[in-house]
Write an enzyme that holds these catalytic residues in place. Structure first.
Site, PDB file in Angstrom:
ATOM      1  NE  ARG A 153      -4.310   1.547   1.934  1.00 57.31           N
ATOM      2  CZ  ARG A 153      -5.019   2.246   2.791  1.00 57.31           C
ATOM      3  NH1 ARG A 153      -4.576   2.480   4.004  1.00 57.31           N
ATOM      4  NH2 ARG A 153      -6.196   2.712   2.458  1.00 57.31           N
ATOM      5  CG  ASP A 175      -5.565   1.006   9.864  1.00 52.69           C
ATOM      6  OD1 ASP A 175      -5.335  -0.211   9.945  1.00 52.69           O
ATOM      7  OD2 ASP A 175      -6.333   1.504   9.019  1.00 52.69           O
ATOM      8  CG  ASP A 209     -10.963  -2.789   5.947  1.00 54.39           C
ATOM      9  OD1 ASP A 209     -11.210  -2.208   7.020  1.00 54.39           O
ATOM     10  OD2 ASP A 209      -9.877  -2.673   5.347  1.00 54.39           O
TER      11      ASP A 209
HETATM   12  C1  GLA Z   1      -7.576   0.390   6.509  1.00 51.84           C
HETATM   13  C2  GLA Z   1      -8.669   0.262   7.539  1.00 51.84           C
HETATM   14  C3  GLA Z   1      -9.889   1.022   7.079  1.00 51.84           C
HETATM   15  C4  GLA Z   1      -9.533   2.475   6.840  1.00 51.84           C
HETATM   16  C5  GLA Z   1      -8.391   2.576   5.850  1.00 51.84           C
HETATM   17  C6  GLA Z   1      -7.897   4.005   5.734  1.00 51.84           C
HETATM   18  O1  GLA Z   1      -7.899  -0.280   5.349  1.00 51.84           O
HETATM   19  O2  GLA Z   1      -8.965  -1.078   7.787  1.00 51.84           O
HETATM   20  O3  GLA Z   1     -10.927   0.930   8.047  1.00 51.84           O
HETATM   21  O4  GLA Z   1      -9.201   3.088   8.055  1.00 51.84           O
HETATM   22  O5  GLA Z   1      -7.295   1.762   6.235  1.00 51.84           O
HETATM   23  O6  GLA Z   1      -6.838   4.148   4.840  1.00 51.84           O
END
Ligand code: GLA
Length: 720
Positions: A431, A466, A536
């Protein structure tokens, strides 16, 4: 690295060794010989004994049968690499750089009171080299659990370091039998998928090698063929660790099974200098005769009442709004305030801005690492926005991803050596980001100062933390070879330290644990966090499965569930169904709620109001999994308040098509409740129907919901 002590469990649970003083209950009893011990919980006992040749043996782990002597040794309590090496080792050490065998003998023991629970600590010593191994076993009778961990110490004053190539948290043996293993595996978007397998001769290893696990170290072992949720023997457990972990299930040709768990020492080792020690993470293990439901009940109650961060452990979790699914990286004050206004109208209590608020963060290619507000998006900083949100009566929260850096950031341009890397090797991005080497003290200091400044300068009451990249290239070129070999362990040690320090400095802040969804859900993080973002994947049908599986080991008050516009299978599920799916945990809303119609807002307002009424039972009560979506086209969850005065039942119907669903006649026709007071009379809310606890548990209620993707929440309260 002078006298480093690796300590991998939270300071709030640090041993309060009181060798004198009153000991709580008698959960550890010493045999007449003075060298055997029985650890007793509600439903099992665990027995240990020092043999004539000074070995520490385990004789029993299972049903508590008072008076029955367990004289048949199952295996050594601390297995080592050495001699015939016929067992999975708990300890693998190297002395003088070449002697790879360890020979341990009993040295001493003590029984202490550790925050209200008795703990047996037995120390073994190497017969020649200056190494001691102390095994601690803390007994938690009401949860039917033991916590096991080991402390390995170089007892010399000078001399060569001892290399620890492997130090597990513990092991246990089960008697000859055929056993099935259930565990939770997963990947992004499909966390916590239940797996079942027979343990056949050989070793089955569950492990993590890159710091990310979308499953869990939770396991449940049962005699082959037993599947009942409410009855039957289960040995179960999980680790309190967030780095690389492993669990080995070794089935011997003779039929016994050995289970061993701890840090995954793959590609790492720890050098102990004289005086140094290594304390492993805790491994929580238990036994029940109440099926997988018993294991789920015990582990989740334990985590809720003993593990979750102490400052917020007993607090009711707020209803939150998170802007990620509404605005992604494209955030601005005006648009967030518009979302906040509607959030307030429907009953939200904490408003959280997700990714995108900091300098350079217009997409996922830049910005991670600097942690300064983006003045293009928020010209006057975050303060005016926070003040307005506070004035509406909501708390404010923010997303951060501290462990990472984008190469396109001021931090990386200034400190390209702060990430993990090997010279002459690729720095693998994921990412568009790299992982900071948190084993470095300067990285720790930097993150601590940036995060505490952020929290000090702004009235932030909620942090979503995160972690979106797996570990790669774990090189630390400026460290000694010895330190570099332990870099993953040091990383987690500093990660825990950072969380603990921030929590101490900012005791009013809620902390959410996220890793691309549920990439780091474990009791190590739960001990520092208040809840986790489970996945997610917010598709309500898939969530029904993921949440059901999560509840096989973890508590509902640590499970955040959002209602969003995500529709992974173009099923156009109703808002009503989505709310019901999200209300069996910690409710959040992630829609672009500025687009909601008056009816949608009204429905949300009613659902949130209902949630606030039932959440004490959902968040602090015990849960029972009544109908599994894995076996039916339906899922039913039940929560019972601790005083048994209220129970809340969530009923979800899934697909109903001839080809993939059970016909109506083969679906559950009744729902039998659990955990109620048998003689109490319960009124089904909204009706005049009154039933006794025993009727509800023995006969149940007629299945209360009809139709595909329909749901219902039923509240029953004691009538008297
Ligand atoms: C991750 C998290 C999501 C969100 C994105 C933001 O994927 O799991 O909930 O916060 O990052 O970039």
């Amino acid at each position: 690295m002078k006298n480093r002590h690796l300590n991998l469990w939270p300071t709030c649970l640090a041993i309060a060794a009181a060798t004198s003083g009153t000991l709580c209950g008698q959960s550890v009893t010493t045999g007449a010989d003075g060298h055997s011990w029985t650890l007793t919980t509600r439903s099992f006992s665990y027995q240990l004994q020092v043999t004539a040749d000074s070995l520490l043996q385990m004789n029993h782990f299972g049903r508590n049968e008072p008076g029955r002597p367990y004289t048949w040794p199952l295996g050594e309590e601390i297995t080592v690499r050495g001699g015939y090496s016929s067992r999975t080792p708990v300890l693998e050490a190297v002395f003088d750089g070449r002697v790879r065998d360890t020979e341990l003998a009993y040295d001493s023991h003590r029984i202490t009171d550790n925050n209200g629970y008795q703990t047996l600590s037995v120390t073994l010593k190497d017969k020649h080299y200056p190494l001691s191994v102390t095994e601690h076993i803390r007994v938690l009778p009401e949860y039917d659990l033991l916590e096991k961990w080991t402390e390995i110490r170089h007892t010399g004053r000078k001399g060569q370091p001892i290399e620890i190539e492997n130090a597990q948290s513990g092991t246990f043996f089960l008697p000859k039998n055929r056993y099935g293993l259930s565990h939770l595996s997963g990947i992004w978007g499909a966390e916590m998928q239940p797996q079942h397998t027979l343990l056949t001769q050989g070793t089955k290893t569950l492990q993590v090698k890159d710091f990310r696990s979308f499953g869990s170290s939770f396991f449940a072992i049962r005699p082959e063929g037993e599947q009942n949720e409410t009855a039957g023997e289960v040995w179960y457990g999980t680790l309190q660790y967030s780095g690389n972990w492993r669990t080995d299930f070794e089935k011997y040709p003779t039929g016994e099974v050995q289970v061993t768990a701890g840090i995954n020492f793959w590609d790492q080792s720890v050098f102990l200098k004289p005086g140094d020690s290594l304390i492993t993470p805790k491994w929580v293990i238990g036994y029940t005769r109440e099926g997988t439901g018993g294991a789920s009940h015990n582990l989740s109650a334990y985590t809720r009442e003993q593990v979750l961060h102490a400052s917020h452990r007993h607090k009711i979790r707020p209803v939150l709004y998170n802007s990620w699914y509404a605005t992604a990286f494209n955030v601005s004050e005006e648009q967030q305030l518009a979302l906040a206004k509607t959030a307030k109208e429907i009953g939200v209590e904490v408003f959280v801005i997700d990714d995108g608020w900091f300098k350079g963060r217009v997409n996922d290619q830049a910005g991670l690492g600097d942690w300064e507000v983006d003045r293009n998006k928020f010209p006057d900083g975050l303060k005016p926005l926070i003040e307005k949100i506070n004035a509406m009566g909501m708390d404010f929260g923010l997303w951060v991803e501290p462990e990472m850096v984008n190469p396109n950031s001021d931090l990386y341009r200034a400190h390209p050596d702060w990430v993990f890397y090997y010279p002459h090797r690729t720095r693998h991005t994921g990412r568009n980001q790299l992982m900071l080497n948190l084993a470095r003290e300067d990285v720790y200091e930097y993150l601590h100062s940036r995060l505490s400044a952020l929290l000090r300068d702004n009235n932030i009451r909620y942090i979503k933390w995160d972690m979106n990249k797996a570990l790669s290239d774990p090189g630390f070129p400026s460290a000694s070879v010895e330190e570099e070999r332990a870099v993953r362990i040091r990383y987690i040690e500093n990660l825990y330290r950072l969380w603990e320090t921030l929590r101490q400095e900012f005791p009013d802040v809620w902390f959410e644990n996220c890793a691309s969804g549920g990439g780091r859900i474990d009791l190590g993080m739960m001990a520092r966090a208040d809840f986790c973002w489970l996945s997610d994947n917010t598709d309500p049908v898939e969530r029904t499965f993921i949440q059901y599986a999560y509840l096989s080991a973890f508590p509902a008050n640590a499970m955040i569930c959002w209602v969003t516009q995500e529709d992974w299978h173009q099923q156009h599920h109703t808002l009503d169904f989505k709310f019901d799916v999200s209300m069996c945990g910690v409710l959040g809303i992630g829609y672009d709620i500025t687009r909601w119609s008056a009816q949608e807002k009204e429905l949300a307002r009613r659902k949130i109001a209902l949630y606030k009424e039932i959440r004490p039972t959902v968040q602090t009560g015990d849960h029972y999994r009544l109908v599994s979506p894995y076996d039916n086209n339906r899922s039913v969850l039940q929560f019972v308040s601790k005083d048994k005065r209220e129970t809340v039942v969530f009923v979800y119907n899934l697909a109903e098509y001839p080809n993939n669903a059970l016909p109506e006649t083969q679906r559950p026709q009744t729902v039998r409740l659990r955990g109620l007071a048998p003689d109490a009379r319960y009124r089904v809310e909204g009706t005049e129907q009154i039933l006794t606890g025993s009727a509800l548990m023995e006969y149940g209620m007629d299945f209360p919901v009809k139709g595909a993707f329909k749901s219902g929440i039923f509240r029953l309260r004691q009538a008297d």
